[in-house]
Design an enzyme around this catalytic site. Structure first.
Site, PDB file in Angstrom:
ATOM      1  N   LYS A   1       0.839  -1.194   0.000  1.00 15.32           N
ATOM      2  CA  LYS A   1       0.000   0.000   0.000  1.00 15.32           C
ATOM      3  C   LYS A   1       0.875   1.246   0.000  1.00 15.32           C
ATOM      4  O   LYS A   1       1.454   1.617   1.009  1.00 15.32           O
ATOM      5  CB  LYS A   1      -0.913   0.039   1.236  1.00 15.32           C
ATOM      6  CG  LYS A   1      -1.981   1.105   1.085  1.00 15.32           C
ATOM      7  CD  LYS A   1      -2.493   1.620   2.382  1.00 15.32           C
ATOM      8  CE  LYS A   1      -2.110   3.036   2.709  1.00 15.32           C
ATOM      9  NZ  LYS A   1      -2.181   4.050   1.679  1.00 15.32           N
TER      10      LYS A   1
ATOM     11  N   CYS B   1      13.268  11.275   6.680  1.00 13.96           N
ATOM     12  CA  CYS B   1      13.297  10.905   8.101  1.00 13.96           C
ATOM     13  C   CYS B   1      14.694  11.081   8.683  1.00 13.96           C
ATOM     14  O   CYS B   1      14.860  11.222   9.890  1.00 13.96           O
ATOM     15  CB  CYS B   1      12.828   9.478   8.269  1.00 13.96           C
ATOM     16  SG  CYS B   1      13.757   8.330   7.242  1.00 13.96           S
TER      17      CYS B   1
ATOM     18  N   GLU C   1       8.918  16.191  15.593  1.00 15.15           N
ATOM     19  CA  GLU C   1       9.290  16.153  14.180  1.00 15.15           C
ATOM     20  C   GLU C   1       8.482  17.193  13.405  1.00 15.15           C
ATOM     21  O   GLU C   1       7.259  17.250  13.537  1.00 15.15           O
ATOM     22  CB  GLU C   1       8.987  14.745  13.637  1.00 15.15           C
ATOM     23  CG  GLU C   1       9.479  14.542  12.223  1.00 15.15           C
ATOM     24  CD  GLU C   1       9.163  13.140  11.701  1.00 15.15           C
ATOM     25  OE1 GLU C   1       8.018  12.684  11.842  1.00 15.15           O
ATOM     26  OE2 GLU C   1      10.084  12.503  11.147  1.00 15.15           O
TER      27      GLU C   1
ATOM     28  N   GLU D   1       9.462   1.439  10.826  1.00 11.78           N
ATOM     29  CA  GLU D   1      10.454   2.503  10.591  1.00 11.78           C
ATOM     30  C   GLU D   1       9.708   3.816  10.708  1.00 11.78           C
ATOM     31  O   GLU D   1       8.933   4.167   9.816  1.00 11.78           O
ATOM     32  CB  GLU D   1      11.078   2.346   9.204  1.00 11.78           C
ATOM     33  CG  GLU D   1      11.750   1.011   8.966  1.00 11.78           C
ATOM     34  CD  GLU D   1      12.938   0.776   9.890  1.00 11.78           C
ATOM     35  OE1 GLU D   1      13.516   1.751  10.390  1.00 11.78           O
ATOM     36  OE2 GLU D   1      13.256  -0.401  10.133  1.00 11.78           O
TER      37      GLU D   1
HETATM   38  P1  NAD Z   1       1.916   8.248   7.686  1.00  9.74           P
HETATM   39  O1  NAD Z   1       2.179   7.459   8.905  1.00  9.74           O
HETATM   40  O2  NAD Z   1       0.818   9.247   7.713  1.00  9.74           O
HETATM   41  O3  NAD Z   1       1.567   7.274   6.455  1.00  9.74           O
HETATM   42  C1  NAD Z   1       2.439   6.266   6.044  1.00  9.74           C
HETATM   43  C2  NAD Z   1       1.630   5.194   5.326  1.00  9.74           C
HETATM   44  O4  NAD Z   1       0.745   4.590   6.261  1.00  9.74           O
HETATM   45  C3  NAD Z   1       0.744   5.717   4.205  1.00  9.74           C
HETATM   46  O5  NAD Z   1       0.709   4.770   3.154  1.00  9.74           O
HETATM   47  C4  NAD Z   1      -0.601   5.830   4.878  1.00  9.74           C
HETATM   48  O6  NAD Z   1      -1.690   5.756   3.996  1.00  9.74           O
HETATM   49  C5  NAD Z   1      -0.573   4.630   5.794  1.00  9.74           C
HETATM   50  N1  NAD Z   1      -1.478   4.733   6.949  1.00  9.74           N
HETATM   51  C6  NAD Z   1      -1.980   5.859   7.521  1.00  9.74           C
HETATM   52  N2  NAD Z   1      -2.787   5.534   8.547  1.00  9.74           N
HETATM   53  C7  NAD Z   1      -2.775   4.181   8.630  1.00  9.74           C
HETATM   54  C8  NAD Z   1      -3.410   3.254   9.506  1.00  9.74           C
HETATM   55  N3  NAD Z   1      -4.220   3.664  10.484  1.00  9.74           N
HETATM   56  N4  NAD Z   1      -3.159   1.942   9.328  1.00  9.74           N
HETATM   57  C9  NAD Z   1      -2.333   1.510   8.347  1.00  9.74           C
HETATM   58  N5  NAD Z   1      -1.713   2.351   7.476  1.00  9.74           N
HETATM   59  C10 NAD Z   1      -1.932   3.670   7.625  1.00  9.74           C
HETATM   60  O7  NAD Z   1       3.303   8.892   7.277  1.00  9.74           O
HETATM   61  P2  NAD Z   1       3.607   9.892   6.085  1.00  9.74           P
HETATM   62  O8  NAD Z   1       3.048  11.231   6.460  1.00  9.74           O
HETATM   63  O9  NAD Z   1       3.204   9.270   4.799  1.00  9.74           O
HETATM   64  O10 NAD Z   1       5.216   9.930   6.106  1.00  9.74           O
HETATM   65  C11 NAD Z   1       5.953  10.777   6.900  1.00  9.74           C
HETATM   66  C12 NAD Z   1       6.437  10.070   8.141  1.00  9.74           C
HETATM   67  O11 NAD Z   1       7.196   8.911   7.772  1.00  9.74           O
HETATM   68  C13 NAD Z   1       7.391  10.902   8.967  1.00  9.74           C
HETATM   69  O12 NAD Z   1       7.078  10.741  10.313  1.00  9.74           O
HETATM   70  C14 NAD Z   1       8.757  10.304   8.666  1.00  9.74           C
HETATM   71  O13 NAD Z   1       9.726  10.490   9.652  1.00  9.74           O
HETATM   72  C15 NAD Z   1       8.415   8.871   8.503  1.00  9.74           C
HETATM   73  N6  NAD Z   1       9.445   8.182   7.735  1.00  9.74           N
HETATM   74  C16 NAD Z   1      10.268   7.300   8.385  1.00  9.74           C
HETATM   75  C17 NAD Z   1      11.284   6.655   7.686  1.00  9.74           C
HETATM   76  C18 NAD Z   1      12.200   5.675   8.356  1.00  9.74           C
HETATM   77  O14 NAD Z   1      12.855   4.925   7.646  1.00  9.74           O
HETATM   78  N7  NAD Z   1      12.265   5.625   9.673  1.00  9.74           N
HETATM   79  C19 NAD Z   1      11.447   6.913   6.325  1.00  9.74           C
HETATM   80  C20 NAD Z   1      10.598   7.821   5.704  1.00  9.74           C
HETATM   81  C21 NAD Z   1       9.591   8.439   6.420  1.00  9.74           C
END
Ligand code: NAD
Length: 475
Positions: free
Chosen positions: A172, A281, A378, A247
């Site tokens: 997804k 991130c 963040e 992650e």
């Molecule tokens: P997000 O958590 O909003 O969404 C990430 C994914 O999860 C999307 O595909 C989203 O549709 C899905 N999602 C949202 N709610 C969900 C739920 N209740 N159940 C299952 N899936 C769900 O994150 P974002 O805004 O897309 O990305 C930014 C965040 O990602 C930042 O916090 C960043 O630090 C983190 N990030 C971490 C890493 C790492 O490797 N640690 C890498 C990149 C980004």
């Protein structure tokens, strides 16, 4: 209008529910495409397709699975420009960043794990109690959920090891940036990946992501995204005793010592805070600078940040594009308000640009301590803070002060100090005199609020397989 549909089994295109949602171009803030708005039924269809494909895929020789991944890598490599353009429009990232770094990295991910498929091996133990060997079997159907900030880079970082290890995948991508994953799913079918081995379901997190996490036939979830959603996923998957790799967010410190070559490394230091508009991130959003050079550093750093070329993702020379969405733009503006309210001094930027699209001026703030929300939470945008420290102990205490523990970078010529700090920093990744230098064999992940488990290299191959001990009695 362009449409990004699910890729389920042999078919790509229409959503099962026939619902679509708009996808926005961050440069204009206008919808430029539509993406399938999936639901639990779409997830169930994808899991069924994956279950049918899984035994055949797991039964292939490792080298045959590797060849499939190689073919996909080659096909992607031949289309780097098209994929880079798709991400520049979809995610608002500068075309050069997508074309020169991120899509090539997606190619490397596919190739790296093609090699891993042929190199992965398991242990044997003897001399104590019989002859033992470890069988490592694929899990079956696994779920991969990825964010919008590095759309194809992180999508391939998950699906490649999952496939290499012999699993069928339901993935997804973020609903905010569905373009490149869809193109890759279609390309995979075109180059002959067996249908059902890689399925892509689009839609919102609560509807599609949670249905995937909660599906009883999905054996493991590899998730990259925010800490809040990671916690929610853990809440659903843990009672079901699923394997989980999380992650999550970061609030990474950059420790600049007076003895370092910071003047020569200023471009990297600026990049470490502002690459992809700070939406990585691993960005170093808190720069801790030794007091002896603080004033000089601040002046030079701010001058370099002011000189960053902010512009349209497709315009040549653009270094910083817009941020990804209206919601994210509003969140960053609120964080800037909060920084001012906390007493922060805005040294440059601090506001939106006066143009259409979600553009923010690269911002540097000082005058805030390590305990304020600006330095703990963040922001994930083009915003960095500066703090002056007096000695190594103070720098370490501030670096470790928050809840996150993803990465840190240390800038010094003192080797003993570098090793001391590398051991003492409470993070998963430490860079010394560099940033975002990656060897794909290394463990990748964070501590505390930054997540659980490690990706990368054989760690990922182990995550996507189950070990079984076989013990043979010896006469
Ligand atoms: P997000 O958590 O909003 O969404 C990430 C994914 O999860 C999307 O595909 C989203 O549709 C899905 N999602 C949202 N709610 C969900 C739920 N209740 N159940 C299952 N899936 C769900 O994150 P974002 O805004 O897309 O990305 C930014 C965040 O990602 C930042 O916090 C960043 O630090 C983190 N990030 C971490 C890493 C790492 O490797 N640690 C890498 C990149 C980004």
């Amino acid at each position: 209008m362009q449409r990004f549909g699910h890729v389920i089994g042999p078919a790509s295109g229409a959503p099962t529910s026939r619902q679509w949602r708009p996808v926005f171009d961050p440069d204009t803030a206008e919808a430029y495409a539509e993406v399938a708005d999936g639901d639990a039924a779409s997830v169930a269809d994808a899991v069924d397709a994956a279950r049918q494909a899984a035994p055949g895929w797991a039964g292939l020789r490792n080298s045959e699975r590797a060849r499939h991944l190689e073919r996909l890598a080659d096909a992607l490599e031949a289309r780097i420009e098209a994929f880079a353009r798709a991400e520049a429009v979809d995610a608002g990232k500068p075309l050069a960043l997508a074309r020169d770094i991120e899509i090539p990295r997606a190619v490397s991910n596919l190739r790296f794990f093609a090699h891993a498929a042929t190199q992965f091996a398991s242990e044997s133990h003897h001399g104590e109690a019989g002859l033992n060997y470890t069988l490592r079997s694929p899990l079956g159907v696994v779920g991969c959920i990825s964010p919008w900030n590095l759309p194809l880079y992180l999508f391939t970082w998950k699906i490649a090891p999952a496939l290499a290890a012999g699993n069928a995948v339901v993935a997804k991508p973020s609903e905010v940036t569905p373009a490149s994953a869809t193109l890759l799913g279609e390309l995979a079918l075109e180059v002959g990946l067996p249908p059902g081995v890689l399925n892509i379901v689009h839609g919102l997190g609560p509807a599609v992501g949670e249905a995937l996490v909660a599906h009883p036939r999905v054996k493991a979830i590899s998730f990259t995204g925010s800490t809040a959603v990671g916690r929610r996923i853990a809440g659903i998957a843990s009672p079901m005793l699923k394997k989980l790799s999380l992650e999550l967010g970061g609030k990474n410190a950059t420790l600049v010592f007076a003895d370092s070559d910071w003047r020569a490394q200023l471009d990297t230091l600026v990049r470490s805070a502002f690459q992809n508009s700070g939406q990585i991130c691993l960005c170093g959003s808190r720069l801790l600078v030794e007091r002896a050079v603080y004033d000089e550093f601040r002046e030079a750093f701010v001058a370099r940040v002011r000189a960053l070329q902010v512009g349209a993702p497709l315009a040549p020379g653009t270094q910083v594009g817009p941020v990804v969405s209206q919601a994210h733009f509003d969140k960053i503006l609120a964080a800037l308000e909060r920084a001012r309210a906390e007493g922060g001094r805005v040294l440059c930027g601090g506001d939106a640009l006066d143009r259409p699209g979600w553009y923010l001026a690269p911002t540097v703030i000082d005058g805030l301590d390590a305990t304020c929300a600006t330095n703990r939470e963040e922001i994930f945008g083009p915003v960095a803070t500066l703090q002056a420290f007096d000695d190594e102990a103070q720098a370490l205490a501030w670096a470790n002060a928050g809840d996150y523990g993803l990465s840190a970078s240390v800038w010094t010529r003192d080797l003993a100090r570098a090793h001391r700090l590398a051991a003492a920093l409470d993070v998963g990744i430490v860079w010394i005199n560099t940033w975002l230098m990656r060897d794909l064999r290394t463990p990748f992940g964070g501590t505390g609020a930054s997540g659980l488990g490690r990706e990368g290299g054989m760690e990922a191959m182990r995550f996507f397989t189950d070990p079984k001990n076989v013990c043979i009695a010896l006469p």
